[in-house]
Scaffold this motif. Sequence first.
Motif, PDB file in Angstrom:
ATOM      1  N   ARG A 138      13.530   2.438 -11.184  1.00 58.74           N
ATOM      2  CA  ARG A 138      14.678   3.351 -11.075  1.00 58.74           C
ATOM      3  C   ARG A 138      14.415   4.468 -10.067  1.00 58.74           C
ATOM      4  NH1 ARG A 138      16.068   1.990 -16.405  1.00 58.74           N
ATOM      5  NH2 ARG A 138      14.180   3.037 -17.099  1.00 58.74           N
ATOM      6  N   LYS A 139      13.139   4.968 -10.063  1.00 57.51           N
ATOM      7  CA  LYS A 139      12.835   6.128  -9.210  1.00 57.51           C
ATOM      8  C   LYS A 139      12.554   5.754  -7.765  1.00 57.51           C
ATOM      9  CE  LYS A 139      11.211   9.498 -12.532  1.00 57.51           C
ATOM     10  NZ  LYS A 139      10.023   9.949 -13.272  1.00 57.51           N
ATOM     11  N   LEU A 140      12.012   4.555  -7.526  1.00 53.65           N
ATOM     12  CA  LEU A 140      11.582   4.255  -6.160  1.00 53.65           C
ATOM     13  C   LEU A 140      11.949   2.853  -5.672  1.00 53.65           C
ATOM     14  CD1 LEU A 140       9.793   5.272  -3.702  1.00 53.65           C
ATOM     15  CD2 LEU A 140       7.974   3.922  -4.725  1.00 53.65           C
ATOM     16  N   LEU A 141      11.716   1.845  -6.508  1.00 52.77           N
ATOM     17  CA  LEU A 141      11.726   0.482  -5.978  1.00 52.77           C
ATOM     18  C   LEU A 141      13.121  -0.059  -5.721  1.00 52.77           C
ATOM     19  CD1 LEU A 141       8.905  -0.903  -8.311  1.00 52.77           C
ATOM     20  CD2 LEU A 141       8.662   0.033  -6.018  1.00 52.77           C
ATOM     21  N   HIS A 143       1.989   6.858  -6.790  1.00 50.90           N
ATOM     22  CA  HIS A 143       0.998   7.863  -7.205  1.00 50.90           C
ATOM     23  C   HIS A 143       1.590   9.265  -7.060  1.00 50.90           C
ATOM     24  CE1 HIS A 143      -3.103   5.705  -7.344  1.00 50.90           C
ATOM     25  NE2 HIS A 143      -2.139   4.852  -7.618  1.00 50.90           N
ATOM     26  N   ASN A 144       2.221   9.497  -5.905  1.00 52.78           N
ATOM     27  CA  ASN A 144       2.789  10.819  -5.647  1.00 52.78           C
ATOM     28  C   ASN A 144       3.943  11.147  -6.585  1.00 52.78           C
ATOM     29  OD1 ASN A 144       0.966  11.124  -3.589  1.00 52.78           O
ATOM     30  ND2 ASN A 144       2.398  10.520  -1.971  1.00 52.78           N
ATOM     31  N   LEU A 145       4.618  10.119  -7.087  1.00 50.68           N
ATOM     32  CA  LEU A 145       5.737  10.339  -8.013  1.00 50.68           C
ATOM     33  C   LEU A 145       5.250  10.516  -9.447  1.00 50.68           C
ATOM     34  CD1 LEU A 145       8.443   7.810  -6.770  1.00 50.68           C
ATOM     35  CD2 LEU A 145       8.691  10.271  -6.935  1.00 50.68           C
ATOM     36  N   GLY A 146       3.927  10.478  -9.668  1.00 47.68           N
ATOM     37  CA  GLY A 146       3.403  10.715 -11.011  1.00 47.68           C
ATOM     38  C   GLY A 146       3.170   9.451 -11.811  1.00 47.68           C
ATOM     39  N   LYS A 186       0.839  -1.212   0.000  1.00 48.86           N
ATOM     40  CA  LYS A 186       0.000   0.000   0.000  1.00 48.86           C
ATOM     41  C   LYS A 186       0.866   1.250   0.000  1.00 48.86           C
ATOM     42  CE  LYS A 186      -4.585  -1.046   0.803  1.00 48.86           C
ATOM     43  NZ  LYS A 186      -4.438  -2.218  -0.096  1.00 48.86           N
ATOM     44  N   ALA A 187       1.918   1.240   0.835  1.00 46.66           N
ATOM     45  CA  ALA A 187       2.813   2.398   0.934  1.00 46.66           C
ATOM     46  C   ALA A 187       3.518   2.648  -0.402  1.00 46.66           C
ATOM     47  CB  ALA A 187       3.833   2.172   2.042  1.00 46.66           C
ATOM     48  N   ILE A 188       3.957   1.563  -1.048  1.00 49.54           N
ATOM     49  CA  ILE A 188       4.610   1.708  -2.355  1.00 49.54           C
ATOM     50  C   ILE A 188       3.633   2.288  -3.371  1.00 49.54           C
ATOM     51  CG2 ILE A 188       5.604   0.421  -4.292  1.00 49.54           C
ATOM     52  CD1 ILE A 188       6.739  -1.545  -2.242  1.00 49.54           C
ATOM     53  N   GLY A 189       2.384   1.801  -3.331  1.00 50.11           N
ATOM     54  CA  GLY A 189       1.357   2.311  -4.244  1.00 50.11           C
ATOM     55  C   GLY A 189       1.156   3.809  -4.080  1.00 50.11           C
ATOM     56  N   HIS A 190       1.029   4.270  -2.827  1.00 52.15           N
ATOM     57  CA  HIS A 190       0.845   5.703  -2.568  1.00 52.15           C
ATOM     58  C   HIS A 190       2.048   6.495  -3.066  1.00 52.15           C
ATOM     59  CE1 HIS A 190      -2.920   5.583  -0.473  1.00 52.15           C
ATOM     60  NE2 HIS A 190      -2.487   4.658   0.370  1.00 52.15           N
TER      61      HIS A 190
END
Lengths: 80, 80
Positions: free
Chosen positions: B63-66, A26-29, A19-23
């Motif tokens: 690349r940006k988050l995971l 979303h915030n990263l576009g 869930k946290a990754i999903g949010h």
Amino acid sequence: MKAIVTVMLKNGVLDPQGKAIGHALHNLGFPQVGEVRMGKIIELELAETDAAKAKTAAEDMARKLLANTVIESFKVEIAA
Amino acid sequence: MKAIVTVMLKNGVLDPQGKAIGHALHNLGFPQVGEVRMGKIIELELAETDAAKAKTAAEDMARKLLANTVIESFKVEIAA
């Protein structure tokens, strides 16, 4: 011989990490992201030449240590 | 469309979690276990019908988050 054990939370078990990754996505576009689930992958190098035996051993390890089978399901793949 | 992102530590990067799992498996009576490496798997549900676009987007997310690309490598697979 290499065994790859994938451990995921069972369907219906709440996955706060996902869930946290999903949010965050979303915030990263990345509005196209729907449900996200996160799991673990464990690569085991086994001193075993028989693929069937290696798979049985890896499943045994998953049940005894790698996965909590109450809330998690696992899958074992054997790579050469 | 589902994208599966697998994130593993790069070769040469110390993996204490994997080492701990290896020791625990030895103690549990699995002497055949050699090197163990642990990684993450992230399943993303994407509102996208084009597999190539879904893959590009998932790589971008990795690349940006995971993944921390300094020490981790990632792989994206698209499942129908």
